[in-house]
Design a protein around this motif. Sequence first.
Motif, PDB file in Angstrom:
ATOM      1  N   ALA A   1     -21.245   5.274  -2.566  1.00 29.02           N
ATOM      2  CA  ALA A   1     -20.953   6.742  -3.617  1.00 29.02           C
ATOM      3  C   ALA A   1     -19.721   6.675  -4.372  1.00 29.02           C
ATOM      4  O   ALA A   1     -19.308   7.296  -4.788  1.00 29.02           O
ATOM      5  CB  ALA A   1     -22.173   7.599  -3.619  1.00 29.02           C
TER       6      ALA A   1
ATOM      7  N   ALA B   1     -17.868   5.355  -5.737  1.00 31.37           N
ATOM      8  CA  ALA B   1     -17.506   4.913  -6.944  1.00 31.37           C
ATOM      9  C   ALA B   1     -16.668   5.219  -8.036  1.00 31.37           C
ATOM     10  O   ALA B   1     -17.398   4.130  -9.436  1.00 31.37           O
ATOM     11  CB  ALA B   1     -19.414   4.929  -7.527  1.00 31.37           C
ATOM     12  N   GLU B   2     -16.065   5.465  -7.869  1.00 26.96           N
ATOM     13  CA  GLU B   2     -15.118   5.628  -9.378  1.00 26.96           C
ATOM     14  C   GLU B   2     -13.788   5.598  -8.912  1.00 26.96           C
ATOM     15  O   GLU B   2     -13.327   5.811  -9.808  1.00 26.96           O
ATOM     16  CB  GLU B   2     -15.085   7.324  -8.836  1.00 26.96           C
ATOM     17  CG  GLU B   2     -14.642   8.224  -7.448  1.00 26.96           C
ATOM     18  CD  GLU B   2     -13.728   9.892  -7.887  1.00 26.96           C
ATOM     19  OE1 GLU B   2     -13.239  10.125  -8.011  1.00 26.96           O
ATOM     20  OE2 GLU B   2     -15.121  10.100  -8.287  1.00 26.96           O
TER      21      GLU B   2
END
Length: 186
Positions: free
Chosen positions: A92, A95-96
Motif C-alpha cells: 500500500a 500505491a500513490e
Amino acid sequence: MSEMVDKDSDGKIEVAGHVKWFDTAKGFGFIVPDSGGADILLHGNVLRNYGQNSVADGTRIRILAQRTERGIQAVSIIALEAPAQPGAAPLADFAEFDPAFLAALPLEPARVKWFDKAKGFGFANLFGAPDDIFLHIEVLRSSGFADLQPGEAVALKVIEGKRGRMATAILAWDAALHADERGGAA
C-alpha cells in the motif's frame, strides 16, 4: 531466462531452472533444472560468491554446474531473477507512485543494519548517510531474497513514503554492479 546447456572447456554446463528451496541455516538448497532430471545442489558459498546470503524459493536462476561424485552441483551463478508473484498486490505504501517512476529510481549503495525475518522488517543505511531505510519482507521476497544479514552490502531503490524512507527494490551489491554495467536495474 531461457534454458541453455553448453559445456565449456572445463566440462561445466550452463543450466537454467528455479530454486526449489534454500536454507540459510543449513547453508545449502536445491535447484530444479528446466530440462528435468535430478535436482542440483546449491551451496551457500556459491550464493555468497554471487553476493547474496539467501535466495527466495521459486527464484529463476542460471548457473554453471559440474558433475561430481555426489551428483550435479552449482559452481557459479550467472543470473538470478526474482520469483513472479501473480496476483500479489504491491505494498500500500507504493500505491500513490507511478510504477514507471519506481522502476526509474537509481540504485543506491547500502549496508543492512539488521533484518528480522520473524517480524517481517529491518533497516539499512545508505553509504554516507545516517538515516535508516525501512526494509519490508515483501520487498525482500519480490527482489528474490529470503533473508538479509547485518553488514550485507546491497543496492536499494528508495522512496520517501508515508512512514519515512523505505526500499522499493533490493539487489545484492554484485548483481547491482552487473545490472549497472548492462544499463538496467531491478
